[in-house]
Enzyme design. Structure first.
Site, PDB file in Angstrom:
ATOM      1  N   TYR A 191      10.460  -0.054   3.551  1.00 21.32           N
ATOM      2  CA  TYR A 191       9.765   0.208   4.805  1.00 21.32           C
ATOM      3  C   TYR A 191      10.768   0.196   5.961  1.00 21.32           C
ATOM      4  O   TYR A 191      11.491  -0.779   6.164  1.00 21.32           O
ATOM      5  CB  TYR A 191       8.673  -0.827   5.063  1.00 21.32           C
ATOM      6  CG  TYR A 191       7.472  -0.733   4.149  1.00 21.32           C
ATOM      7  CD1 TYR A 191       7.268   0.383   3.337  1.00 21.32           C
ATOM      8  CD2 TYR A 191       6.531  -1.756   4.090  1.00 21.32           C
ATOM      9  CE1 TYR A 191       6.166   0.474   2.501  1.00 21.32           C
ATOM     10  CE2 TYR A 191       5.420  -1.680   3.261  1.00 21.32           C
ATOM     11  CZ  TYR A 191       5.247  -0.560   2.463  1.00 21.32           C
ATOM     12  OH  TYR A 191       4.147  -0.488   1.641  1.00 21.32           O
ATOM     13  N   SER A 224      -4.206   1.987   2.479  1.00 20.22           N
ATOM     14  CA  SER A 224      -4.793   3.139   3.194  1.00 20.22           C
ATOM     15  C   SER A 224      -6.322   3.072   3.196  1.00 20.22           C
ATOM     16  O   SER A 224      -6.995   4.023   2.790  1.00 20.22           O
ATOM     17  CB  SER A 224      -4.313   4.454   2.577  1.00 20.22           C
ATOM     18  OG  SER A 224      -2.969   4.704   2.908  1.00 20.22           O
ATOM     19  N   PRO A 225      -6.909   1.976   3.672  1.00 19.85           N
ATOM     20  CA  PRO A 225      -8.369   1.820   3.624  1.00 19.85           C
ATOM     21  C   PRO A 225      -9.139   2.744   4.556  1.00 19.85           C
ATOM     22  O   PRO A 225     -10.358   2.866   4.431  1.00 19.85           O
ATOM     23  CB  PRO A 225      -8.571   0.354   4.031  1.00 19.85           C
ATOM     24  CG  PRO A 225      -7.382   0.046   4.887  1.00 19.85           C
ATOM     25  CD  PRO A 225      -6.251   0.789   4.250  1.00 19.85           C
ATOM     26  N   GLY A 263      -7.620  10.828   2.466  1.00 15.35           N
ATOM     27  CA  GLY A 263      -7.019  11.168   1.175  1.00 15.35           C
ATOM     28  C   GLY A 263      -5.630  10.588   1.108  1.00 15.35           C
ATOM     29  O   GLY A 263      -5.410   9.441   1.483  1.00 15.35           O
ATOM     30  N   VAL A 291      -7.296   9.956   8.962  1.00 15.91           N
ATOM     31  CA  VAL A 291      -8.352   8.969   8.728  1.00 15.91           C
ATOM     32  C   VAL A 291      -9.713   9.650   8.743  1.00 15.91           C
ATOM     33  O   VAL A 291      -9.884  10.726   9.323  1.00 15.91           O
ATOM     34  CB  VAL A 291      -8.310   7.849   9.788  1.00 15.91           C
ATOM     35  CG1 VAL A 291      -6.977   7.127   9.757  1.00 15.91           C
ATOM     36  CG2 VAL A 291      -8.569   8.410  11.182  1.00 15.91           C
ATOM     37  N   PHE A 292     -10.692   9.015   8.113  1.00 16.62           N
ATOM     38  CA  PHE A 292     -12.049   9.565   8.114  1.00 16.62           C
ATOM     39  C   PHE A 292     -12.871   9.045   9.285  1.00 16.62           C
ATOM     40  O   PHE A 292     -13.863   9.655   9.674  1.00 16.62           O
ATOM     41  CB  PHE A 292     -12.774   9.289   6.792  1.00 16.62           C
ATOM     42  CG  PHE A 292     -12.855   7.838   6.411  1.00 16.62           C
ATOM     43  CD1 PHE A 292     -13.820   7.008   6.945  1.00 16.62           C
ATOM     44  CD2 PHE A 292     -11.966   7.294   5.489  1.00 16.62           C
ATOM     45  CE1 PHE A 292     -13.907   5.663   6.592  1.00 16.62           C
ATOM     46  CE2 PHE A 292     -12.041   5.963   5.125  1.00 16.62           C
ATOM     47  CZ  PHE A 292     -13.011   5.140   5.675  1.00 16.62           C
TER      48      PHE A 292
END
Length: 310
Positions: free
Chosen positions: A52, A220-221, A225, A230-231
């Site tokens: 990272y 990646s909550p 995808g 993000v949704f």
């Protein structure tokens, strides 16, 4: 904050984890604000990886430099890091020499004497499990790593490691969100011929982890995808966001909390790994660990995300 004892360890861990993969360019004040917001929300678990940052161990080093934790402060948090990816390529290297070198680098960068949990960072196709076992034995005996796990591993890959590794493998970090839930959705649609959802691509990893007391760490909550946005608030997911917003009002929490609650409602030992570096989003998401969605609500979110309930 919901907590549980991580099987195979003496660690009490929170249901939500702060991931620190994007902090290298943050100021000391910004890193401290993220750390303080995490602690205030009940999150004392921080997820790292040696890769990272723009250079190896970059985010680990930034974390330690910014916080300057005393030994007593260090003892009050859980530090997890991952090793095994070589960015020059990239390629994977689970050799004993590489894993030990990576951990030594993480210890130096994090300015600590020990890592609480070390995960193998994605599977190495050329893995020699004897080499992994050798590294784990050496690191554990020296007190440099207290517990071990994996990331994105299948049941068969874990079984191969377990044949040689003496320490329990306590966690498997995998991608999981409402809209990216194949590890859940495949089982629901099992044996539905011709349905994309029924195809198994993970060989039953969720059930395997439950059977073997391995914590599932969901990365990646909020991602729709694989790193494609993000949704939450995304116009491509109007039905899902309508349900999320309605439930957020009902439970008097932010939308992020409902997305987290959907994951933590699953009876597997589940931790949600947050990727945000924004303190208020950490606080918002953490509230989800204390929301207990009803069964109808959980399935309503699941259907709204596009999954079939036969």
């Amino acid at each position: 904050m919901k907590t549980f004892i991580l099987p195979g360890t003496d660690l009490t861990v929170p249901a939500v984890v702060t991931g620190v993969m994007r902090i290298q360019e943050k100021t000391d004040a910004e890193v401290r604000a993220l750390f303080d917001a995490s602690l205030a929300a009940g999150i004392d678990f921080f997820d790292h990886a040696d890769i990272y940052g723009s250079r190896i161990h970059g985010c680990e080093r930034r974390f330690a430099e910014a916080l300057q934790l005393s030994p007593s402060q260090r003892s009050e948090i859980t530090l997890q890091t991952k090793a095994g990816i070589v960015p020059d390529g990239p390629y994977f290297d689970f050799s004993s020499a590489h894993l030990i070198e990576a951990v030594e680098g993480s210890l130096t960068a994090l300015d600590t004497d020990y890592i609480d949990i070390l995960l193998l960072h994605r599977p190495d196709a050329l893995v020699e499990p004897e080499e992994v076992a050798k590294a784990f034995d050496e690191l554990h005996a020296a007190g440099k790593v207290r517990a071990f796990g994996v990331s994105n591993h299948t049941p068969g890959q874990i079984e191969l490691l377990k044949r040689y590794v003496r320490q329990p493998l306590v966690a498997n970090q995998v991608q999981l969100s409402i809209t990216h839930a194949p590890i859940i959705a495949q089982g629901v649609a099992m044996n539905m011929a011709g349905l994309e959802q029924s195809i198994s691509r993970d060989l039953g990893v969720l059930d395997y982890c439950r059977l073997h007391d391995i914590a599932v760490q969901a990365w990646s909550p909020f991602q729709a995808g694989f790193f494609n946005g993000v949704f939450l608030g995304n116009p491509d997911f109007p039905e899902l966001n309508a349900v999320i917003d309605r439930l957020a009002v009902k439970y008097e929490v932010p939308a992020e909390a409902i997305a987290v609650a959907w994951i933590t409602r699953h009876p597997a030992l589940t931790q949600v790994v947050l990727g945000t570096t924004t303190p208020h989003r950490v606080a918002a998401a953490a509230k989800g660990a204390d929301v207990e969605l009803t069964r109808p609500e959980w399935y309503e979110l699941y259907r709204a995300a596009g999954y079939l309930v036969p």
